[in-house]
Design an enzyme around this catalytic site. Structure first.
Site, mmCIF file in Angstrom:
data_model
loop_
_atom_site.group_PDB
_atom_site.id
_atom_site.type_symbol
_atom_site.label_atom_id
_atom_site.label_comp_id
_atom_site.label_asym_id
_atom_site.label_seq_id
_atom_site.Cartn_x
_atom_site.Cartn_y
_atom_site.Cartn_z
ATOM 1 N N HIS A 99 -15.813 5.481 30.783
ATOM 2 C CA HIS A 99 -15.341 6.039 29.521
ATOM 3 C C HIS A 99 -16.527 6.204 28.572
ATOM 4 O O HIS A 99 -16.963 5.234 27.947
ATOM 5 C CB HIS A 99 -14.284 5.125 28.886
ATOM 6 C CG HIS A 99 -13.001 5.067 29.651
ATOM 7 N ND1 HIS A 99 -12.147 6.141 29.747
ATOM 8 C CD2 HIS A 99 -12.423 4.055 30.357
ATOM 9 C CE1 HIS A 99 -11.088 5.797 30.479
ATOM 10 N NE2 HIS A 99 -11.237 4.547 30.863
ATOM 11 N N HIS A 109 -13.912 9.006 37.388
ATOM 12 C CA HIS A 109 -13.331 7.955 38.226
ATOM 13 C C HIS A 109 -13.752 8.202 39.667
ATOM 14 O O HIS A 109 -13.859 9.349 40.110
ATOM 15 C CB HIS A 109 -11.799 7.991 38.121
ATOM 16 C CG HIS A 109 -11.094 7.352 39.272
ATOM 17 N ND1 HIS A 109 -10.526 8.082 40.304
ATOM 18 C CD2 HIS A 109 -10.863 6.039 39.571
ATOM 19 C CE1 HIS A 109 -9.979 7.253 41.171
ATOM 20 N NE2 HIS A 109 -10.167 6.016 40.761
ATOM 21 N N ASN A 111 -13.368 6.107 43.748
ATOM 22 C CA ASN A 111 -12.841 4.977 44.507
ATOM 23 C C ASN A 111 -13.020 5.276 45.985
ATOM 24 O O ASN A 111 -12.759 6.386 46.431
ATOM 25 C CB ASN A 111 -11.354 4.770 44.183
ATOM 26 C CG ASN A 111 -10.677 3.774 45.102
ATOM 27 O OD1 ASN A 111 -10.093 4.157 46.113
ATOM 28 N ND2 ASN A 111 -10.759 2.518 44.752
ATOM 29 N N VAL A 112 -13.497 4.287 46.727
ATOM 30 C CA VAL A 112 -13.486 4.363 48.188
ATOM 31 C C VAL A 112 -12.972 3.033 48.717
ATOM 32 O O VAL A 112 -13.249 1.980 48.137
ATOM 33 C CB VAL A 112 -14.873 4.690 48.785
ATOM 34 C CG1 VAL A 112 -15.240 6.142 48.541
ATOM 35 C CG2 VAL A 112 -15.954 3.786 48.227
ATOM 36 N N GLY A 261 -1.018 -9.409 43.876
ATOM 37 C CA GLY A 261 -1.560 -10.594 43.225
ATOM 38 C C GLY A 261 -3.040 -10.507 42.943
ATOM 39 O O GLY A 261 -3.727 -11.526 42.896
ATOM 40 N N ARG A 263 -6.540 -9.589 40.660
ATOM 41 C CA ARG A 263 -6.987 -10.058 39.356
ATOM 42 C C ARG A 263 -6.658 -8.999 38.299
ATOM 43 O O ARG A 263 -7.202 -7.891 38.313
ATOM 44 C CB ARG A 263 -8.493 -10.325 39.387
ATOM 45 C CG ARG A 263 -9.055 -10.889 38.083
ATOM 46 C CD ARG A 263 -10.514 -11.264 38.260
ATOM 47 N NE ARG A 263 -11.063 -11.898 37.082
ATOM 48 C CZ ARG A 263 -11.862 -11.269 36.204
ATOM 49 N NH1 ARG A 263 -12.170 -9.994 36.385
ATOM 50 N NH2 ARG A 263 -12.338 -11.915 35.144
#
Length: 309
Positions: A99, A109, A111-112, A261, A263
């Protein structure tokens, strides 16, 4: 193919990828530094969350590495893959959201990730996923062309139609149905990739990840010193609200992380530090803000549109 899957080289690559991207972003920022939080997950695994805040260029940048495991997959994973029910799993990935402070620098953004689901006496089920996408507040055609040409270059060695298919998937995935608009100008998105064997799929995932800074860095350099005022800043904060809406309503990674579950602080680091909503707002006709909606928040063939003089 399942019998050639090996998670160890993927884990090594992902850990090194986090290091390289953080170093590259710090160089682009010219002052900010990432702070690392190492964490463990009670059910198994853990990760490293790195966040840069209050930099010269990036208001907040988060780059996460995680490797988690457990005896069963959450509902967000088995809903579209019922054959995974009852299998233990491992999931590893690097995810990042940037950001910037200047409204003329887009949010980005990437992601891999890799998943493997196992059951005694049966071959493992594995797949890769990932991609990257760009969310401008003020659109520039040359930025969009550069972003998509770099995405196409990442795909080219792995199949002649991969860019078209994974660009289309990205346009469809990062779409806010309740707003009837795309989140940004798209990029690449793929999931459930295991066709062609481990080496091919792992190579493609690496190519996508390795092209991220090549795609984003030049845009940041070009726009980071553009003058702006309170009007542009307020529009940026308003448009960040769309980012929040998508991540909390639709994003698979957010749902998987929360349901498994993970973080919470690491999962929600994708949300911007400042954001605003305004009731029933619309841009002034003919304004730069209106042009964002009219030209940039709908799927376009940026490579061919930008191939002319």
């Amino acid at each position: 193919m399942n019998d050639d899957f090996r998670i160890e080289p993927v884990l090594d690559y992902l850990a090194a990828l986090q290091d390289r991207i953080c170093t590259g972003l710090e160089s682009l920022d010219g002052g900010g530094r990432f702070r690392e939080d190492a964490w463990t997950r009670e059910a198994g695994g853990g990760g490293r969350s790195r966040v840069l805040r209050g930099g010269n260029v990036f208001e907040q940048a988060g780059v996460n590495f995680s490797h988690v495991m457990g005896p069963g997959l959450p509902a967000s994973a088995t809903a579209h893959r019922p054959e995974l029910a009852g299998r233990s799993f491992q999931a590893a990935g690097v995810s990042l959201v940037i950001h910037p402070l200047n409204p003329y620098v887009p949010t980005s953004h990437a992601n891999v990730r890799v998943f493997v689901a196992e059951k005694a006496g049966e071959a493992p089920i594995w797949w890769f996923g990932g991609g990257f996408d760009l969310t401008p507040y003020y659109g520039f055609d040359e930025d969009c062309v550069h972003w998509h040409r770099t995405a196409e270059a990442a795909c080219r060695p792995y199949g002649p139609d991969l860019y078209e298919r994974h660009k289309r998937w990205c346009d469809e995935y990062f779409f806010l149905k309740h707003r009837n608009e795309t989140r940004g100008i798209g990029g690449l998105f793929f999931d459930d990739l295991n066709a062609g064997g481990f080496d091919h799929c792992f190579g493609y995932m690496r190519s996508v990840a390795d092209h991220y800074l090549e795609a984003y860095g030049p845009i940041v350099q070009k726009r980071k010193d553009t003058p702006y005022g309170e009007h542009e800043r307020q529009f940026q904060l308003y448009r960040r609200g769309r980012y929040v809406e998508f991540n909390l309503v639709y994003d698979r990674g957010t749902l998987f992380g929360l349901q498994s579950g993970g973080r919470t602080e690491s999962i929600l680091m994708s949300l911007p530090p400042l954001v605003r909503w305004e009731y029933n707002w619309s841009p002034e006709p003919g304004s730069a803000e209106a042009r964002l909606y009219e030209r940039y928040l709908k799927p376009r063939d940026w490579i061919n549109e930008g191939s002319g003089p």
